[in-house]
Enzyme design. Structure first.
Site, PDB file in Angstrom:
ATOM      1  N   LEU A 290       0.843  -1.204   0.000  1.00 36.60           N
ATOM      2  CA  LEU A 290       0.000   0.000   0.000  1.00 36.60           C
ATOM      3  C   LEU A 290       0.877   1.252   0.000  1.00 36.60           C
ATOM      4  CD1 LEU A 290      -2.687   1.507   0.166  1.00 36.60           C
ATOM      5  CD2 LEU A 290      -2.629   1.202   2.657  1.00 36.60           C
TER       6      LEU A 290
ATOM      7  N   TYR B 127      -4.681 -10.291  15.880  1.00 35.61           N
ATOM      8  CA  TYR B 127      -4.443  -9.250  14.871  1.00 35.61           C
ATOM      9  C   TYR B 127      -5.552  -8.189  14.933  1.00 35.61           C
ATOM     10  CZ  TYR B 127      -4.370  -6.941  10.313  1.00 35.61           C
ATOM     11  OH  TYR B 127      -4.386  -5.999   9.308  1.00 35.61           O
TER      12      TYR B 127
HETATM   13  N1  LIG Z   1      -2.872  -6.970   3.341  1.00 41.51           N
HETATM   14  C1  LIG Z   1      -4.166  -6.952   3.623  1.00 41.51           C
HETATM   15  O1  LIG Z   1      -4.931  -7.760   3.111  1.00 41.51           O
HETATM   16  C2  LIG Z   1      -4.734  -5.881   4.538  1.00 41.51           C
HETATM   17  C3  LIG Z   1      -6.124  -5.820   4.712  1.00 41.51           C
HETATM   18  C4  LIG Z   1      -6.648  -4.800   5.511  1.00 41.51           C
HETATM   19  C5  LIG Z   1      -5.805  -3.899   6.130  1.00 41.51           C
HETATM   20  N2  LIG Z   1      -4.451  -4.018   5.966  1.00 41.51           N
HETATM   21  C6  LIG Z   1      -3.590  -3.040   6.621  1.00 41.51           C
HETATM   22  O2  LIG Z   1      -3.033  -2.257   5.580  1.00 41.51           O
HETATM   23  C7  LIG Z   1      -1.735  -1.802   5.955  1.00 41.51           C
HETATM   24  C8  LIG Z   1      -0.748  -2.018   4.810  1.00 41.51           C
HETATM   25  O3  LIG Z   1      -0.715  -3.392   4.491  1.00 41.51           O
HETATM   26  P1  LIG Z   1       0.085  -3.965   3.243  1.00 41.51           P
HETATM   27  O4  LIG Z   1      -0.779  -4.995   2.628  1.00 41.51           O
HETATM   28  O5  LIG Z   1       0.630  -2.846   2.413  1.00 41.51           O
HETATM   29  O6  LIG Z   1       1.253  -4.741   4.002  1.00 41.51           O
HETATM   30  P2  LIG Z   1       2.842  -4.827   3.778  1.00 41.51           P
HETATM   31  O7  LIG Z   1       3.175  -4.809   2.333  1.00 41.51           O
HETATM   32  O8  LIG Z   1       3.303  -6.006   4.585  1.00 41.51           O
HETATM   33  O9  LIG Z   1       3.349  -3.469   4.427  1.00 41.51           O
HETATM   34  C9  LIG Z   1       3.522  -3.302   5.823  1.00 41.51           C
HETATM   35  C10 LIG Z   1       4.898  -2.746   6.035  1.00 41.51           C
HETATM   36  O10 LIG Z   1       5.102  -2.516   7.429  1.00 41.51           O
HETATM   37  C11 LIG Z   1       6.466  -2.756   7.668  1.00 41.51           C
HETATM   38  N3  LIG Z   1       6.701  -2.954   9.092  1.00 41.51           N
HETATM   39  C12 LIG Z   1       6.469  -4.057   9.848  1.00 41.51           C
HETATM   40  N4  LIG Z   1       6.852  -3.840  11.107  1.00 41.51           N
HETATM   41  C13 LIG Z   1       7.350  -2.577  11.160  1.00 41.51           C
HETATM   42  C14 LIG Z   1       7.912  -1.773  12.168  1.00 41.51           C
HETATM   43  N5  LIG Z   1       8.056  -2.239  13.419  1.00 41.51           N
HETATM   44  N6  LIG Z   1       8.316  -0.505  11.867  1.00 41.51           N
HETATM   45  C15 LIG Z   1       8.187  -0.041  10.607  1.00 41.51           C
HETATM   46  N7  LIG Z   1       7.680  -0.749   9.591  1.00 41.51           N
HETATM   47  C16 LIG Z   1       7.255  -2.010   9.870  1.00 41.51           C
HETATM   48  C17 LIG Z   1       6.801  -3.976   6.845  1.00 41.51           C
HETATM   49  O11 LIG Z   1       8.181  -4.064   6.624  1.00 41.51           O
HETATM   50  P3  LIG Z   1       8.937  -5.501   6.676  1.00 41.51           P
HETATM   51  O12 LIG Z   1       8.165  -6.412   5.767  1.00 41.51           O
HETATM   52  O13 LIG Z   1      10.309  -5.167   6.194  1.00 41.51           O
HETATM   53  O14 LIG Z   1       8.878  -5.933   8.106  1.00 41.51           O
HETATM   54  C18 LIG Z   1       6.014  -3.683   5.568  1.00 41.51           C
HETATM   55  O15 LIG Z   1       6.825  -3.033   4.607  1.00 41.51           O
HETATM   56  C19 LIG Z   1      -1.411  -2.496   7.272  1.00 41.51           C
HETATM   57  O16 LIG Z   1      -1.629  -1.581   8.320  1.00 41.51           O
HETATM   58  C20 LIG Z   1      -2.411  -3.628   7.375  1.00 41.51           C
HETATM   59  O17 LIG Z   1      -2.740  -3.902   8.718  1.00 41.51           O
HETATM   60  C21 LIG Z   1      -3.902  -4.978   5.169  1.00 41.51           C
END
Ligand SMILES: NC(=O)c1ccc[n+]([C@@H]2O[C@H](COP(=O)([O-])OP(=O)(O)OC[C@H]3O[C@@H](n4cnc5c(N)ncnc54)[C@H](OP(=O)(O)O)[C@@H]3O)[C@@H](O)[C@H]2O)c1
Length: 285
Positions: free
Chosen positions: A12, A123
């Site tokens: 995202l 979660y």
């Molecule tokens: N994916 C879904 O289906 C979904 C659905 C609903 C809501 N969301 C929410 O949408 C948001 C974005 O999700 P996304 O799908 O883009 O996930 P993503 O690609 O996994 O992005 C999340 C990022 O957070 C980073 N991160 C993890 N721990 C961290 C920390 N302690 N400090 C700084 N960065 C950290 C990760 O880095 P590393 O990988 O290097 O640890 C990753 O780059 C999240 O808040 C998630 O809860 C996701």
């Protein structure tokens, strides 16, 4: 308007960086800034003086969050407490990305922004806690709940996204069973990021549900992927119970995007249309 995106290496975040107008968005990856280190967060944000901070950082592998519940709360909740206070001190708007998994799935009609969360998993609980820290310590906030995210960059926290996983498994020729009793709205992060930028610009604050329109089960979603790509794997539906994952998931987590409509902003497209666009952009079509 200067914007800082935290968790900047994610799927995202990658699209948000493109969608925030004016090229004034700085994405900081996990390696560059760990949101759990509030001294570092304060130092960086005080130096950068952003108008808007978008926190996409999350530990969101739903099953792993059950075992690693301390880490889930550290990243998804406790980090938001300090971050919210810092944003409030700096006069910055804090945008927190949340999830449909804050709901228990007991409804059969889309969840409204005013519906009460009742998470089923660690979660979901950690994300509700994050929402409340944001609401408590930074009144100038926007909480965006979305669902089933997929984007060109792939979720780093989950090792890719559902679409790519389905394509890989179908091409591997192994029998595929996908749950047919969890209903949600898959959402393309390219579209979601544009809509988040629009809501920020339009002054939307508080909780917003932002997803592609319509709904399907994970099985229906996979079937649509295979239909678009002309794939014909050994593929069938299964149930949540038979699949047997450690964390409970809502059976129904479709989100009504009511506040977006009230703000006068066009809804996101139907999920099938958004999926086709992703497949084209990714070079699959
Ligand atoms: N994916 C879904 O289906 C979904 C659905 C609903 C809501 N969301 C929410 O949408 C948001 C974005 O999700 P996304 O799908 O883009 O996930 P993503 O690609 O996994 O992005 C999340 C990022 O957070 C980073 N991160 C993890 N721990 C961290 C920390 N302690 N400090 C700084 N960065 C950290 C990760 O880095 P590393 O990988 O290097 O640890 C990753 O780059 C999240 O808040 C998630 O809860 C996701």
């Amino acid at each position: 308007m200067k914007t800082i995106i935290l968790g900047g290496g994610g799927q995202l975040a990658t699209d948000l960086q493109k969608s925030i107008a004016g090229g004034q968005a700085i994405a900081l990856t996990h390696a560059q800034l760990d949101v759990r280190n509030s001294d570092d967060v304060r130092r960086v944000l005080t130096t950068e003086e952003p108008n808007v901070v978008i926190n996409t950082a999350a530990f969101h592998h739903v099953d792993n969050c059950e075992d690693q519940w301390q880490l889930a709360f550290e990243v998804n909740a406790f980090a938001c407490r300090g971050l919210a206070a810092i944003c409030e001190d700096l006069g910055a708007t804090l945008v927190y990305i949340s999830t449909d998994y804050v709901f228990d799935g007991g409804q059969s009609v889309p969840y409204r922004e005013s519906d009460l969360p009742n998470p089923l998993s660690t979660y979901g609980a950690s994300k509700v806690a994050g929402e409340f820290f944001v609401r408590t310590y930074c009144p100038n906030h926007l909480i965006v709940r979305s669902s089933g995210l997929y984007g060109l960059a792939g979720a780093s926290g989950k090792g890719g996204n559902f679409v790519e996983t389905m394509i890989r498994l179908a091409k591997a020729g192994k029998p595929l069973r996908v749950v047919d009793d969890q209903i949600m709205a898959p959402t393309n992060t390219a579209e979601l990021s544009l809509k988040i930028a629009e809501v920020i610009r339009s002054g939307g604050r508080g909780i917003f549900h932002l997803t592609n329109q319509g709904s399907c089960s994970w099985y229906g979603y996979a079937a649509q992927i295979f239909e678009y790509l002309g794939l014909n794997p050994d593929f069938g539906p299964t149930t949540t119970e038979a699949y047997g994952l450690p964390a409970a998931r809502p059976r129904y987590s479709v989100l009504a995007n009511e506040r977006l409509a009230a703000l006068g902003v066009e809804p996101l497209s139907q999920w099938q249309e958004a999926l086709r666009r992703y497949l084209t952009d990714k070079g699959h079509l």
